[in-house]
Design a protein around this motif. Sequence first.
Motif, PDB file in Angstrom:
ATOM      1  N   THR A   5     -49.361-117.545  34.909  1.00  0.00           N
ATOM      2  CA  THR A   5     -50.309-117.864  35.001  1.00  0.00           C
ATOM      3  C   THR A   5     -51.077-118.903  33.242  1.00  0.00           C
ATOM      4  N   GLN A   6     -51.218-117.769  32.848  1.00  0.00           N
ATOM      5  CA  GLN A   6     -51.769-118.566  31.555  1.00  0.00           C
ATOM      6  C   GLN A   6     -51.152-119.510  30.823  1.00  0.00           C
ATOM      7  N   GLN A   7     -49.518-119.555  30.795  1.00  0.00           N
ATOM      8  CA  GLN A   7     -48.767-120.258  29.914  1.00  0.00           C
ATOM      9  C   GLN A   7     -49.158-121.772  30.867  1.00  0.00           C
ATOM     10  N   LEU A   8     -49.083-121.598  32.442  1.00  0.00           N
ATOM     11  CA  LEU A   8     -49.177-123.177  32.750  1.00  0.00           C
ATOM     12  C   LEU A   8     -50.954-123.630  32.667  1.00  0.00           C
ATOM     13  N   VAL A   9     -52.342-122.960  32.274  1.00  0.00           N
ATOM     14  CA  VAL A   9     -52.983-122.774  31.710  1.00  0.00           C
ATOM     15  C   VAL A   9     -53.043-123.731  30.218  1.00  0.00           C
ATOM     16  N   ASP A  10     -52.758-123.095  29.657  1.00  0.00           N
ATOM     17  CA  ASP A  10     -52.342-123.381  28.450  1.00  0.00           C
ATOM     18  C   ASP A  10     -51.211-125.166  28.746  1.00  0.00           C
ATOM     19  N   THR A  11     -51.046-125.141  28.564  1.00  0.00           N
ATOM     20  CA  THR A  11     -50.441-126.291  28.777  1.00  0.00           C
ATOM     21  C   THR A  11     -50.784-127.212  29.402  1.00  0.00           C
ATOM     22  N   GLY A 113     -47.137-122.739  24.701  1.00  0.00           N
ATOM     23  CA  GLY A 113     -46.890-123.370  23.374  1.00  0.00           C
ATOM     24  C   GLY A 113     -46.635-123.898  22.252  1.00  0.00           C
ATOM     25  N   LEU A 114     -45.685-123.026  22.009  1.00  0.00           N
ATOM     26  CA  LEU A 114     -44.430-123.048  21.472  1.00  0.00           C
ATOM     27  C   LEU A 114     -43.856-124.668  21.632  1.00  0.00           C
ATOM     28  N   THR A 115     -43.631-124.570  22.759  1.00  0.00           N
ATOM     29  CA  THR A 115     -42.397-125.539  22.875  1.00  0.00           C
ATOM     30  C   THR A 115     -43.519-126.868  22.740  1.00  0.00           C
ATOM     31  N   GLY A 116     -44.857-126.997  22.743  1.00  0.00           N
ATOM     32  CA  GLY A 116     -45.180-128.649  22.527  1.00  0.00           C
ATOM     33  C   GLY A 116     -45.761-128.689  21.222  1.00  0.00           C
ATOM     34  N   LEU A 117     -45.425-127.476  20.443  1.00  0.00           N
ATOM     35  CA  LEU A 117     -45.515-127.595  18.963  1.00  0.00           C
ATOM     36  C   LEU A 117     -43.599-127.985  18.370  1.00  0.00           C
ATOM     37  N   ARG A 118     -43.026-127.478  19.329  1.00  0.00           N
ATOM     38  CA  ARG A 118     -42.230-128.127  18.648  1.00  0.00           C
ATOM     39  C   ARG A 118     -41.313-129.664  18.878  1.00  0.00           C
ATOM     40  N   GLU A 119     -41.905-129.771  19.679  1.00  0.00           N
ATOM     41  CA  GLU A 119     -42.662-131.585  20.866  1.00  0.00           C
ATOM     42  C   GLU A 119     -42.664-132.385  19.502  1.00  0.00           C
ATOM     43  N   GLU A 186     -42.822-128.264   5.313  1.00  0.00           N
ATOM     44  CA  GLU A 186     -44.415-127.979   5.324  1.00  0.00           C
ATOM     45  C   GLU A 186     -44.442-127.127   6.726  1.00  0.00           C
ATOM     46  N   HIS A 187     -44.506-127.934   8.071  1.00  0.00           N
ATOM     47  CA  HIS A 187     -44.945-127.901   9.074  1.00  0.00           C
ATOM     48  C   HIS A 187     -42.897-126.993   9.905  1.00  0.00           C
ATOM     49  N   ASP A 188     -42.249-127.252   9.521  1.00  0.00           N
ATOM     50  CA  ASP A 188     -41.724-126.106   9.643  1.00  0.00           C
ATOM     51  C   ASP A 188     -41.878-124.868   9.362  1.00  0.00           C
ATOM     52  N   HIS A 189     -42.091-124.557   8.480  1.00  0.00           N
ATOM     53  CA  HIS A 189     -42.691-123.301   7.567  1.00  0.00           C
ATOM     54  C   HIS A 189     -43.804-122.660   8.576  1.00  0.00           C
ATOM     55  N   ILE A 190     -44.860-123.354   9.268  1.00  0.00           N
ATOM     56  CA  ILE A 190     -46.349-123.211  10.037  1.00  0.00           C
ATOM     57  C   ILE A 190     -45.645-122.562  11.456  1.00  0.00           C
ATOM     58  N   TYR A 191     -44.840-123.526  11.728  1.00  0.00           N
ATOM     59  CA  TYR A 191     -44.172-123.409  13.212  1.00  0.00           C
ATOM     60  C   TYR A 191     -43.346-121.945  13.653  1.00  0.00           C
ATOM     61  N   ALA A 192     -42.361-121.762  12.688  1.00  0.00           N
ATOM     62  CA  ALA A 192     -41.813-120.545  12.358  1.00  0.00           C
ATOM     63  C   ALA A 192     -42.220-119.769  12.391  1.00  0.00           C
ATOM     64  N   ALA A 193     -44.016-119.636  11.553  1.00  0.00           N
ATOM     65  CA  ALA A 193     -44.568-118.089  11.604  1.00  0.00           C
ATOM     66  C   ALA A 193     -44.915-118.063  12.967  1.00  0.00           C
ATOM     67  N   ILE A 194     -45.885-118.655  13.326  1.00  0.00           N
ATOM     68  CA  ILE A 194     -46.863-118.580  14.626  1.00  0.00           C
ATOM     69  C   ILE A 194     -45.393-118.220  15.756  1.00  0.00           C
ATOM     70  N   ARG A 195     -44.086-118.827  15.976  1.00  0.00           N
ATOM     71  CA  ARG A 195     -43.195-118.312  16.978  1.00  0.00           C
ATOM     72  C   ARG A 195     -42.296-116.866  16.866  1.00  0.00           C
ATOM     73  N   ARG A 196     -42.620-116.604  15.612  1.00  0.00           N
ATOM     74  CA  ARG A 196     -42.849-115.132  15.166  1.00  0.00           C
ATOM     75  C   ARG A 196     -43.774-114.038  15.520  1.00  0.00           C
ATOM     76  N   GLN A 197     -44.477-114.724  15.374  1.00  0.00           N
ATOM     77  CA  GLN A 197     -45.711-114.212  15.756  1.00  0.00           C
ATOM     78  C   GLN A 197     -46.413-113.407  14.149  1.00  0.00           C
TER      79      GLN A 197
END
Length: 225
Positions: A5-11, A113-119, A186-197
């Motif tokens: 539910t929260q994933q759909l809300v976020d999207t 959220g991760l999918t949106g960041l990757r896009e 630099e963007h990839d490093h940010i994304y990677a850190a968010i992905r691994r929490q």
Amino acid sequence: MTSRTQQLVDTLTARIQEGVIRPGERLPTESDLVETYGVSRTVVREAIARLKAAGLIETQHGRGSFVLARPSTTGFDPAPARTRQEVLDLLDFRMGVEVEAAGLAAARRSEAGLTGLREALESFESAAGHPSAAVNADYLFHLRIALVTGNRYFADLLASLGPSMIIMPRERLRPDRPDFARIVAEHDHIYAAIRRQDAEGARAAVRVHLSNSRARLLQDEDPRA
């Protein structure tokens, strides 16, 4: 783990914040949301209820759910940065906001959220040599980090700044320039850190990125060029 539910809300919140679904437009039907996101009707109904509670949509009997116009909740309406000092001040301001946003995003991120960041990352990479598209994709990446926090004040604040918060000399957006590859990394490093929490890693990655942005601007005679 974030619920479906929260994933759909976020999207859906991200699509509204980014203007994909504009004020006055109708959300996809319940059946369409079920089919598009592979969730149950119960999940869709709960997500719609949460969006209504957040003041993002209203439901009209027999017609569906519509996006509401949202006045700025921050009261923050900054003028665009015009002078060199204002540009540098804007970066300092972003540092104060976005470093913490990245840490929260890492702690709270969902798969949607991760999918949106990757896009957004992929959009930026494909925009090499197209300055306007690159600036918009860069802004979208930072806005989506704010959205992933789940805290609407971060998202509202970055939304009030708009794409003009991305101050990037156009020459540096050419694909043959090393700066473009560095920004992608630099963007990839940010994304990677968010992905691994990794909250501290995400904060550090944003701090490095914005510090490097400041250094790149100082190398140019006119940061608005």
